[in-house]
Design an enzyme around this catalytic site. Sequence first.
Site, mmCIF file in Angstrom:
data_model
loop_
_atom_site.group_PDB
_atom_site.id
_atom_site.type_symbol
_atom_site.label_atom_id
_atom_site.label_comp_id
_atom_site.label_asym_id
_atom_site.label_seq_id
_atom_site.Cartn_x
_atom_site.Cartn_y
_atom_site.Cartn_z
ATOM 1 N N LYS A 143 2.992 4.892 -2.188
ATOM 2 C CA LYS A 143 3.895 4.493 -3.268
ATOM 3 C C LYS A 143 3.233 4.761 -4.617
ATOM 4 O O LYS A 143 2.037 4.504 -4.790
ATOM 5 C CB LYS A 143 4.233 3.006 -3.109
ATOM 6 N N SER A 154 11.858 -2.130 -3.101
ATOM 7 C CA SER A 154 11.558 -1.063 -4.041
ATOM 8 C C SER A 154 10.821 0.123 -3.429
ATOM 9 O O SER A 154 10.693 1.178 -4.055
ATOM 10 C CB SER A 154 10.714 -1.628 -5.185
ATOM 11 N N SER A 201 9.999 -5.767 -0.516
ATOM 12 C CA SER A 201 10.098 -4.358 -0.914
ATOM 13 C C SER A 201 9.599 -3.356 0.111
ATOM 14 O O SER A 201 9.792 -2.156 -0.059
ATOM 15 C CB SER A 201 9.348 -4.134 -2.236
#
EC number: 6.3.5.7
Length: 450
Positions: free
Chosen positions: A47, A122, A146
């Site tokens: 990420k 996310s 997330s």
Amino acid sequence: MRKTLTSIRFLSDGIRVKDKWNSLISDLVVEPTNSTGPLSGTTYIVKDNIATSHGYTTAASKILSNYESPFNATIIDLLSSNGSKLIGKSNLDEFGMGSANYNSYFNKVTNPYDNTKVPGGSSGGSAASVAGKMCSFSIGTDTGGSVRLPASYCNVFGFKPTYGRISRWGVIPYAQTLDTVGIIGENVNIIKRVYDVLNKYDDKDPTCLPEEVRQKIPTTKKETLTIGVPHEFVLKELSADVRESWEYALSKICKLGHLVKPISIKTIKKALPSYYTLATAEAASNLSRYDSIRYGYNTNESVNSPIELIATNRSDGFGSEVQRRILLGNYTLSSDSGDHYLRATQIREELCAEFSSIFNNSHVLLQDEQSSDKVDLIMAPTSTSTAPTWDEFVSANEKNFLNSYVNDVLTVPASLAGIPAISVPVNGIGIQLMGQFGDDDLVLQLADQI
């Protein structure tokens, strides 16, 4: 609305063609420092709110769109020294704020199983890259769900370890008392292999569990487990297919010889407002460091004062959702609203104590209260429904931005309590397992049986 330039994505032509879901912000080829480690032969995508000394680290924000980190996060060095090759940085909701991967400066991510649907957020890019078979596993961050929510929507496994198990050093913070590095994979085996590599004390992270605490955590496996089903998770909003998959998973574990019993964790009902009170307050504090003077995007506009330049940079550099949460957080921390913050911290403490009291194994950091409803693990859905379509999500969000916040209702309790949780795909729907603080191996043990 900020102008978004798709050409900013730092992708080679080959990867740009392969990445049909906009799951990557940049592609890299960083060979491991040890090619014979336990993760030898694997590739991963991380990420883009996790620092890497190669390429950019943007947090999917305009304000960091040209930022190059001078160092690696601890987890990057651990993965490299254990044999895994880094091949890209994944898209996300800006600074980890969102549940659909809609709030990215680099445009939204689509779901590999149905590009009309949201991938969750996310860590939507991390989940999509695994679902799209672009890597062996991916690394995300989980603040309020997330990793688990996108894993549920993309039909893969998503694991949030116990808070403090994995180092956060080098992770761009959203809410530092909640942020947890998570792992996404196609099966429990790869998640367990990665977790064993990352589950290390790091003296650079003051929230990382020290060795003396880790040694107190039980390591014995149990053949027969008692699984709790909190009635607070039996929401009227649960879709029929989610209920059906939940019932199927419960019946399956019964057939495996495990026991199922109803339990109650009353504070769960207060978890969502408590979470958004605390998370936005921490975000307002953490994001105050970004002025675009020392590093990051700068408008370079001619203004009358440094303060005016900083205000201009932040207004243009942050997206609308990030600005909203900064405002909410600053309001929470104001003298007029300080009581809300204090009450949220009290609710969090109550939730931690109630979760702790319900498990058979003791909490290594708390003194457990007695309960007659002792269980080994808890099972509940990860989300109230399958992935909504983009049209459904955008329509609901435009009517009221709070609609997107409700998507976290089933995942934030584990985040507030700091306990391990994994989303397991069951007939295409995510079912969540939660365990006592530190009982990560037990959570993974049952996840592998479902």
